[in-house]
Write an enzyme that holds these catalytic residues in place. Structure first.
Site: not given
Ligand code: CO8
Length: 257
Positions: A108, A131, A111, A65
């Site tokens: 998400g 999460e 999921e 998400a």
């Molecule tokens: N939300 C918003 N932006 C994101 C997300 C995200 N989940 N994941 C990555 N991005 C963005 C980063 O902020 C970054 O943007 P910017 O360049 O502007 O800073 C860009 O994508 C590239 O990401 P990274 O620089 O972090 O890329 P890396 O290769 O270094 O890392 C990862 C990749 C490991 C995937 C890392 O981006 C990460 O950990 N992302 C978050 C993963 C996460 O925690 N996901 C769970 C989110 S909570 C959730 O899903 C709740 C579910 C509830 C229901 C869902 C309904 C859809």
């Protein structure tokens, strides 16, 4: 019709839906949700489409998400607005939907892949429910569908530690149906969808419905439900055609494709 966060392509009788927010690793914000719902509604009523494939980029199916969109949400707004409930529409899509996953399928994203009917993964796929690292828990089935797919031990491990599992581990655990080379991912998923789209659609829909029932009711109820559906298919022309084709050693020409 063009979309901001989704690409839609038709290949034969298959709709190929590609999540397209590369700058955010396909993070699932409300625009993605609304556009995906619109696309699925259109595909649902299009008789020329028999099955669909949902994919992302090579680097990410979806990284979860959209954290930036969710960050400032409060309980009252989340609760009264029934935050993310629109994703339930994906689960009620009636045609077969295959997830073709490459790279990150997190939160998400994992999921969403699990809502699809089955997952074909590239060798590079990584699944996880991180999460917990954000101070929350999964909200779109991560504690439920994942547990049913891989069992309590691995589901607890993933949800409590937030670690990722690779494609190999996900396949051994039962989350993933097949693993393919990254460059063959979309092709393999579309080929599987095309095959499904060539079968009798009443049988396809009923097979999907019956398998999904297995998650919701007792074995006895599920078996009775399956038996009734099985009986009902003898009312279709396609059953006559499918069985006649087998006996006559020819390819079936299903009318309700
Ligand atoms: N939300 C918003 N932006 C994101 C997300 C995200 N989940 N994941 C990555 N991005 C963005 C980063 O902020 C970054 O943007 P910017 O360049 O502007 O800073 C860009 O994508 C590239 O990401 P990274 O620089 O972090 O890329 P890396 O290769 O270094 O890392 C990862 C990749 C490991 C995937 C890392 O981006 C990460 O950990 N992302 C978050 C993963 C996460 O925690 N996901 C769970 C989110 S909570 C959730 O899903 C709740 C579910 C509830 C229901 C869902 C309904 C859809």
């Amino acid at each position: 019709m063009s979309y901001e966060t989704i690409l839609l392509e038709t290949r034969g009788r298959v709709a190929l839906i590609t999540l397209n927010r590369p700058q955010a690793l396909n993070a699932l914000n409300s625009t993605v949700m609304n556009e995906l719902r619109q696309v699925l509604t259109a595909i649902q009523s299009d008789d020329a489409i028999g099955a669909a494939v949902l994919t992302g980029s090579e680097k990410a199916f979806a990284a979860g998400a959209d954290i930036k969109e969710m960050q400032s949400l409060n309980f009252i707004d989340a609760y009264l607005g029934d935050f993310i409930s629109g994703w339930d529409d994906v689960a009620s899509f009636r045609k077969p939907l295959i997830a073709a996953v490459s790279g990150f399928a997190l939160g998400g994203g994992c999921e969403l892949a699990m809502i699809c009917d089955f997952i074909i993964a590239s060798k590079t796929a990584k699944f996880g429910q991180p999460e917990i690292t954000l101070g929350v828990i999964p909200g779109m089935g991560g504690t439920q569908r994942l547990t049913r797919a891989v069992g309590k031990a691995k589901a607890m491990d993933l949800c409590l530690t937030g670690r990722m599992m690779d494609a190999q581990e996900a396949e051994s655990a039962g989350l993933v149906a097949r693993i393919v080379e990254p460059e063959r991912l979309v092709e393999e998923a579309v080929a599987a969808a095309e095959k499904i789209a060539g079968f009798s659609q009443p049988a396809v829909r009923m097979a999907k419905e019956a398998v999904n029932r297995a998650f919701e009711q007792t074995l006895g109820e599920g078996l009775r439900f399956e038996r009734r559906l099985f009986h009902s298919l003898f009312a279709t022309e396609d059953q006559k055609e499918g069985m006649a084709a087998f006996i006559e050693k020819r390819r079936a020409d299903f009318k309700n494709r």
